[in-house]
Motif scaffolding. Structure first.
Motif, PDB file in Angstrom:
ATOM      1  N   LEU A   1       0.830  -1.206   0.000  1.00 16.99           N
ATOM      2  CA  LEU A   1       0.000   0.000   0.000  1.00 16.99           C
ATOM      3  C   LEU A   1       0.863   1.254   0.000  1.00 16.99           C
ATOM      4  O   LEU A   1       0.581   2.230  -0.708  1.00 16.99           O
ATOM      5  CB  LEU A   1      -0.925   0.003   1.217  1.00 16.99           C
ATOM      6  N   LEU A   2       1.931   1.229   0.777  1.00 15.28           N
ATOM      7  CA  LEU A   2       2.829   2.384   0.838  1.00 15.28           C
ATOM      8  C   LEU A   2       3.524   2.599  -0.497  1.00 15.28           C
ATOM      9  O   LEU A   2       3.673   3.735  -0.960  1.00 15.28           O
ATOM     10  CB  LEU A   2       3.865   2.184   1.947  1.00 15.28           C
ATOM     11  N   ASP A   3       3.933   1.520  -1.120  1.00 12.21           N
ATOM     12  CA  ASP A   3       4.622   1.631  -2.411  1.00 12.21           C
ATOM     13  C   ASP A   3       3.723   2.244  -3.477  1.00 12.21           C
ATOM     14  O   ASP A   3       4.206   2.893  -4.419  1.00 12.21           O
ATOM     15  CB  ASP A   3       5.096   0.254  -2.879  1.00 12.21           C
ATOM     16  N   ALA A   4       2.412   2.039  -3.337  1.00 14.90           N
ATOM     17  CA  ALA A   4       1.460   2.568  -4.325  1.00 14.90           C
ATOM     18  C   ALA A   4       1.106   4.026  -4.071  1.00 14.90           C
ATOM     19  O   ALA A   4       0.465   4.664  -4.914  1.00 14.90           O
ATOM     20  CB  ALA A   4       0.193   1.724  -4.330  1.00 14.90           C
TER      21      ALA A   4
ATOM     22  N   PRO B   1       5.575   7.474  -0.770  1.00 13.98           N
ATOM     23  CA  PRO B   1       5.573   6.390   0.219  1.00 13.98           C
ATOM     24  C   PRO B   1       6.170   6.788   1.563  1.00 13.98           C
ATOM     25  O   PRO B   1       5.648   6.392   2.612  1.00 13.98           O
ATOM     26  CB  PRO B   1       6.415   5.302  -0.466  1.00 13.98           C
ATOM     27  N   ALA B   2       7.237   7.564   1.558  1.00 11.88           N
ATOM     28  CA  ALA B   2       7.870   7.956   2.815  1.00 11.88           C
ATOM     29  C   ALA B   2       6.942   8.833   3.646  1.00 11.88           C
ATOM     30  O   ALA B   2       6.829   8.663   4.874  1.00 11.88           O
ATOM     31  CB  ALA B   2       9.180   8.675   2.545  1.00 11.88           C
ATOM     32  N   ALA B   3       6.271   9.770   2.990  1.00 11.75           N
ATOM     33  CA  ALA B   3       5.343  10.644   3.703  1.00 11.75           C
ATOM     34  C   ALA B   3       4.138   9.865   4.221  1.00 11.75           C
ATOM     35  O   ALA B   3       3.651  10.107   5.331  1.00 11.75           O
ATOM     36  CB  ALA B   3       4.882  11.775   2.789  1.00 11.75           C
ATOM     37  N   GLU B   4       3.664   8.905   3.438  1.00  8.98           N
ATOM     38  CA  GLU B   4       2.531   8.095   3.852  1.00  8.98           C
ATOM     39  C   GLU B   4       2.902   7.240   5.060  1.00  8.98           C
ATOM     40  O   GLU B   4       2.121   7.108   6.004  1.00  8.98           O
ATOM     41  CB  GLU B   4       2.059   7.206   2.702  1.00  8.98           C
ATOM     42  N   ARG B   5       4.094   6.666   5.040  1.00  9.68           N
ATOM     43  CA  ARG B   5       4.528   5.863   6.191  1.00  9.68           C
ATOM     44  C   ARG B   5       4.644   6.736   7.437  1.00  9.68           C
ATOM     45  O   ARG B   5       4.219   6.336   8.526  1.00  9.68           O
ATOM     46  CB  ARG B   5       5.853   5.180   5.902  1.00  9.68           C
ATOM     47  N   ALA B   6       5.202   7.924   7.273  1.00  9.73           N
ATOM     48  CA  ALA B   6       5.337   8.833   8.418  1.00  9.73           C
ATOM     49  C   ALA B   6       3.973   9.196   8.988  1.00  9.73           C
ATOM     50  O   ALA B   6       3.797   9.298  10.209  1.00  9.73           O
ATOM     51  CB  ALA B   6       6.092  10.088   8.000  1.00  9.73           C
ATOM     52  N   ALA B   7       2.984   9.378   8.111  1.00 12.75           N
ATOM     53  CA  ALA B   7       1.637   9.713   8.577  1.00 12.75           C
ATOM     54  C   ALA B   7       1.013   8.558   9.350  1.00 12.75           C
ATOM     55  O   ALA B   7       0.362   8.758  10.382  1.00 12.75           O
ATOM     56  CB  ALA B   7       0.762  10.098   7.387  1.00 12.75           C
ATOM     57  N   LEU B   8       1.212   7.337   8.857  1.00 15.37           N
ATOM     58  CA  LEU B   8       0.677   6.170   9.557  1.00 15.37           C
ATOM     59  C   LEU B   8       1.353   5.983  10.914  1.00 15.37           C
ATOM     60  O   LEU B   8       0.701   5.651  11.906  1.00 15.37           O
ATOM     61  CB  LEU B   8       0.867   4.914   8.704  1.00 15.37           C
ATOM     62  N   GLU B   9       2.648   6.200  10.956  1.00 14.92           N
ATOM     63  CA  GLU B   9       3.369   6.084  12.229  1.00 14.92           C
ATOM     64  C   GLU B   9       2.918   7.155  13.221  1.00 14.92           C
ATOM     65  O   GLU B   9       2.775   6.897  14.417  1.00 14.92           O
ATOM     66  CB  GLU B   9       4.870   6.186  11.988  1.00 14.92           C
ATOM     67  N   ALA B  10       2.672   8.354  12.709  1.00 13.61           N
ATOM     68  CA  ALA B  10       2.326   9.477  13.589  1.00 13.61           C
ATOM     69  C   ALA B  10       0.957   9.296  14.233  1.00 13.61           C
ATOM     70  O   ALA B  10       0.720   9.808  15.331  1.00 13.61           O
ATOM     71  CB  ALA B  10       2.370  10.783  12.802  1.00 13.61           C
ATOM     72  N   ARG B  11       0.045   8.580  13.587  1.00 12.97           N
ATOM     73  CA  ARG B  11      -1.297   8.443  14.158  1.00 12.97           C
ATOM     74  C   ARG B  11      -1.338   7.396  15.274  1.00 12.97           C
ATOM     75  O   ARG B  11      -2.351   7.252  15.956  1.00 12.97           O
ATOM     76  CB  ARG B  11      -2.322   8.132  13.066  1.00 12.97           C
ATOM     77  N   GLN B  12      -0.258   6.655  15.454  1.00 14.11           N
ATOM     78  CA  GLN B  12      -0.173   5.694  16.554  1.00 14.11           C
ATOM     79  C   GLN B  12       0.658   6.314  17.672  1.00 14.11           C
ATOM     80  O   GLN B  12       1.768   6.787  17.442  1.00 14.11           O
ATOM     81  CB  GLN B  12       0.422   4.372  16.072  1.00 14.11           C
ATOM     82  N   PRO B  13       0.145   6.335  18.896  1.00 16.59           N
ATOM     83  CA  PRO B  13       0.853   6.992  20.003  1.00 16.59           C
ATOM     84  C   PRO B  13       2.285   6.519  20.197  1.00 16.59           C
ATOM     85  O   PRO B  13       3.138   7.294  20.639  1.00 16.59           O
ATOM     86  CB  PRO B  13      -0.021   6.657  21.215  1.00 16.59           C
ATOM     87  N   THR B  14       2.561   5.258  19.885  1.00 19.36           N
ATOM     88  CA  THR B  14       3.936   4.775  20.029  1.00 19.36           C
ATOM     89  C   THR B  14       4.864   5.341  18.969  1.00 19.36           C
ATOM     90  O   THR B  14       6.082   5.244  19.095  1.00 19.36           O
ATOM     91  CB  THR B  14       3.981   3.237  19.930  1.00 19.36           C
TER      92      THR B  14
END
Length: 248
Positions: free
Chosen positions: A186-189, A193-206
């Motif tokens: 999904l990230l590759d699409a 991709p780097a910004a999308e991964r950062a956004a997914l990581e940021a929405r998780q408190p950890t």
């Protein structure tokens, strides 16, 4: 001595991602493990892999029976196989709604239905359904996927009530966004991709995606004899996404 010595488990979607992590965790703790997946070419050689499409009722029954016959019974089912879907309620047609429900919800029904005759003979019977944070939190662009996981959550509770008299415990895990090959695709699409991964990581408190091994640990707990008093329960393995509201 491992907690799962003498027990046999079936893990659907077990050739990669969360399913593979769960299969490895159970095997490392002593279980005999049958991996059911549409593609088993890359399944580890130390796991018994059976090609299986969870939308094929006859194929599911044959695959579950094959595992039970090979190892002399069946004690644990991990219903992990599933597919994703993106978009709002406007973005997927009727055929896509039926297709995703057929895999994510009815697939679990088929596997559990095929396994129940074996599970009723076990002294440590357990079913663990892999649900999602999408069942309990409103996520954008995930209407269809969220609906199927909401159904899985309700199905888990109904199954727990129905099959407690059979000696079968039924629970679920709710992962947050996991660091799996499926998410990587999904990230590759994505346009970035780097910004999308950062956004997914940021929405998780950890601040990080959930490692599949963390989810596998929760699955193993719910599947194991030490959780003999646990049924109808859901464990969130989501980095605090459901429960925490941190100030950054």
């Amino acid at each position: 001595m491992g907690e799962f010595d003498g027990l046999t488990a079936v893990v659907t979607g077990g050739a990669s991602g969360i399913g593979l992590a769960a299969a490895r965790r159970l095997a490392a703790s002593g279980a005999s493990v049958g991996v059911l997946d549409r593609s088993v070419d890359d399944a580890p050689s130390d796991l018994y892999a059976v090609r299986c499409d969870v939308t094929d009722s006859d194929g599911v029954t044959a695959a579950v029976d094959a595992v039970a016959q090979r190892f002399g019974g069946l004690d644990i089912v991990v219903n992990n196989a599933g597919i994703g879907a993106a978009g709002t309620v406007e973005d997927n047609d009727d055929d896509e709604w039926h297709r995703v429900y057929d895999v994510n919800v009815v697939g679990m029904v088929r596997v559990t239905r095929a396994a129940l005759p074996h599970l009723r003979k076990s002294q440590h019977a357990a079913v663990v359904n892999v649900c999602s944070i999408a069942a309990t939190t409103g996520l954008p662009q995930r209407a269809l996927y969220s609906a199927t996981k909401g159904a899985v959550l309700s199905l888990t509770q109904a199954m727990a009530a129905d099959h407690l008299p059979d000696g079968v415990r039924v629970n679920a895990v709710n992962p947050g966004t996991a660091d799996t090959p499926w998410v990587a695709r999904l990230l590759d699409a994505a346009p970035d991709p780097a910004a999308e991964r950062a956004a997914l990581e940021a929405r998780q408190p950890t601040g990080r995606l959930v490692p599949p091994e963390d989810i596998a640990a929760a699955i193993a707990y719910l599947a194991g004899p030490s959780a003999g008093s646990v049924t109808g329960t859901t464990i969130a393995v989501d980095g605090g996404m459901q429960a925490l509201r941190l100030r950054r």
